[in-house]
Design an enzyme around this catalytic site. Sequence first.
Site, PDB file in Angstrom:
ATOM      1  CD  GLU A   1      18.274  56.876  -5.896  1.00  0.00           C
ATOM      2  OE1 GLU A   1      17.163  56.401  -5.626  1.00  0.00           O
ATOM      3  OE2 GLU A   1      18.899  56.603  -6.936  1.00  0.00           O
TER       4      GLU A   1
ATOM      5  CB  CYS B   1      18.035  55.775  -9.885  1.00  0.00           C
ATOM      6  SG  CYS B   1      16.695  54.730 -10.462  1.00  0.00           S
TER       7      CYS B   1
ATOM      8  CG  ASN C   1      20.186  53.339  -6.240  1.00  0.00           C
ATOM      9  OD1 ASN C   1      20.995  54.239  -6.458  1.00  0.00           O
ATOM     10  ND2 ASN C   1      18.893  53.549  -6.261  1.00  0.00           N
TER      11      ASN C   1
END
Length: 940
Positions: free
Chosen positions: A573, A571, A569
């Site tokens: 994670e 970021c 995604n």
Amino acid sequence: MTLTQEKPLPPSPAPKSGVPVIRRNGETTPFDSSKISSALTRAFLDVEGTDAGASSRVRAVVAGLTEAVELALMRHAGPDRALHIEEIQDQVELALMRGGHHAVARSYVLYREEHARARAAEATDPTSEKQPKVRLADGTLTPIDTDRLKRVVGEACEGLAGANSEQVLAGTRKLLYDGMGAEELDQAPVLAARALVETDPDHSFVSARLLLDRLRREAFGALGLTPPADHAELSGRYPEYLAAYLRRGVDLGQLDPAMAEFDLDRVAAAIKPERDLDFGFLGLQTLYDRYLLHSGGTRYELPQAFFLRVAMGLALREVDREERAIGFYRLLSGFDVMCSTPTLFNAGTTRPQLSSCFLTTIPDDLPGIFGAISDNALLSKYAGGLGNDWTPVRGIGAHIRGTNGVSQGVVPFMKIANDTAVAVNQGGKRKGAVCGYLETWHIDVEEFLELRKNTGDDRRRTHDMNTANWVPDEFLRRVRADAEWTLFSPDEAADLHNLYGDEFTTAYRAHEEAAARGERKVFRTVRAVELWRRMLTMLFETGHPWITFKDPCNLRSPQRHAGVVHSSNLCTEITLNTTATPDAEEVAVCNLASVNLARHVGAGGLDREKLARTVRTAVRMLDNVIDINFYTIGSARRSNLRHRPVGLGLMGHQDALFTQRIPLASDRAVEFADESMELISYHAISASADLAAERGRYATFAGSLWSQGVLPIDSVELLAATRAEGELELDRTTRLDWAALREKVRSQGMRNSNVMAIAPTATIANITGVNPSIEPLYRNLYVKANMSGDFTVVNPYLVRDLAERGLWDPVMVGDLKYFDGALGQIERVPAELKELYATAFEIDSRWLIEAAARRQKWLDQAQSLNLYIARPSGRELDALYQLAWVRGLKTTYYLRSQAATKVEKSTLVTTDGRLNAVAPVTVTPAPACAIDDPECEACQ
């Protein structure tokens, strides 16, 4: 040489019209930059003598400084935003310091201090006819209520050992002037207190409490209620306030009418107003600016009502919703766990878009591409962070059957996606944010690497989009062997997109053989290590693309039977399946919250029972999000309801280490990362299994790794089976009864396909007052800039330790500024404190990778892992990222490095706190998805 023969001076900036300036006597005059120029010239004359007036050097310097001051002021000024004379003088002072004109700046500071003392003495003299008055909304003037001011400041400092009410009052008096507005009067003590944060971090709580006083009056006034006189009176007024607050929210169309159907007496009785006092200034100001409900800019939501609104919104479909709402409220308001920003924004509202992250795969046709970009806009509108898999889109030179032409590749479409993210800015609350992923075998990968460069054809640059490499294991093997690597267009090698592990390797080699036989039209062969070097070079120079690993994400995915993980995604994670076929399109959705480890440890270690309770409740809250959620596109709803993924993470890891006196760069810290994540993993999985028994299994449970009794710790062996000797070196130690949990999962099932992911937590960590996520300490003293302004941040653990040793004094503050918030070169600091409070760039990032590897073995998804490197080199970067791969990490996030130039070392203390310290500058830019430096906040 005469003045007329010298090089022409740069023109002075033209005065801006329409920007009012408030003088100390309350009068308003138009902004005029020539007055700044005159003041600067006088300052130079005072120091350098009258001959300076004829110097072209001084004239040029003054012109440059004037322009710099004006630019700084005009960022926030406008017809509806007046400048105060003190604000202008602050910027003049700062410009002199930044320009290195220290003698002139010193003279200017002394001049200001002398006049400020005179004004303060006059302002507090009850016999003075010039005692300042406040201008009310109707224009009338009334004397400032100094007694109330003393009472409010005294209450704000109560119980805080490091707070000094006299200093706060003295700083406030400097800001008082005759005719000041009521809002300015409210702001004055807040600014005075925040300017003292660097002397003791307790003043951050003082500032927050003074802001809270203003907020109470604002909120009660907005509801037509008489404001409480002080915080103590608020406790008895909450039932009255809560009923009026809910009515107002429903009437405005902001709150779900079902919120007013709760037993309000019961939930109001559970409110703990004293928890308002737990906020630091950064936390409460962030809440005030961006989260609290308002009408026309006037807030009517208090902090505890905010937490209760979120809790009630998440409990709407519970059987005993009051009981559940109270349980959720206690966790949130106690800072034990915090939901992600979209949940905090929208829970309990008429548009409850509560999900944090959305992952999509872009198909290889025009309707599909532009449909996906349209989906990006709709998802971003309500505060979602986006991850786009662009690998299926054919590359440059590929044949287009419909026109018999050739493709321009993936980059022009990514440019459109970039501009869409800028245009749809999440309702003005924060920037739209998207990350584009591309697999390393794509023919356009070399152009993809340069998307964030500041040079080249701007039509083939995406300055606002994050980018990430989706790297297969086979590529790393070629790098390590110094072998060749072949790039293909996906229209000729479409199967590679959906393959991983040994199957990918077999198919990839078959495509290479086909290319060698002339059966592929668009391909290119490069030296793998050269491409790897370019990837690392671009990562260092631009911060992008990030390095993420395709095979670990897929081989360890619980949902291998249901699809392929094509990207992470925004970021890095989240690792969920996505598809792009018209008959089975799924946009993956994840719903996030984070456990605050700082609230679950003591000097003796983890509070295991409390952590278990917190995790169980947090998983229930997250599962509720899925059913309550407002979905902007149907494919997201279908995906979320089928698989029900959630992502429980953590924050305050660094704070937890401080509490236990454990240096981050130590084996003990690595063991703590392992132990704490094992506990979270165990109880999160157990909680989801219990929810399955209560509410039913998720629809695609059958065939998942869960259904086979393969838990995240077990899936490490699936990755190991595809790696050769030396390609996976990971500690597999366990401590808990995992055999019993395996049997429980097999028999009861799972409510959620995924349960854990460690997000960056930038903004919610600000709210709760801890270090974000799994991040190391950034600096011991620095200024943090975000949408709410500039905030001095001081490490309170360090201040406590230094104060106990008699070492916390103005000299230490000055030393911390000079050494950019690091202790290493400050001789009088004991070695054990230097080790405990080492900052991000003083720590070898290998320690971060080792701790992350221990966490990764317990996670069914991934973690946002930033890496820091003080003295970058190609050899060092290569070793760091190869270590991440060998340790089995699924993803990495930003690489942060220090700039070659040093930051300014201002020692000014001013009324707004902006010059108290300076944030170190890095060559790696802040995330495009973030406002807060140095963290990403789009998910949080």
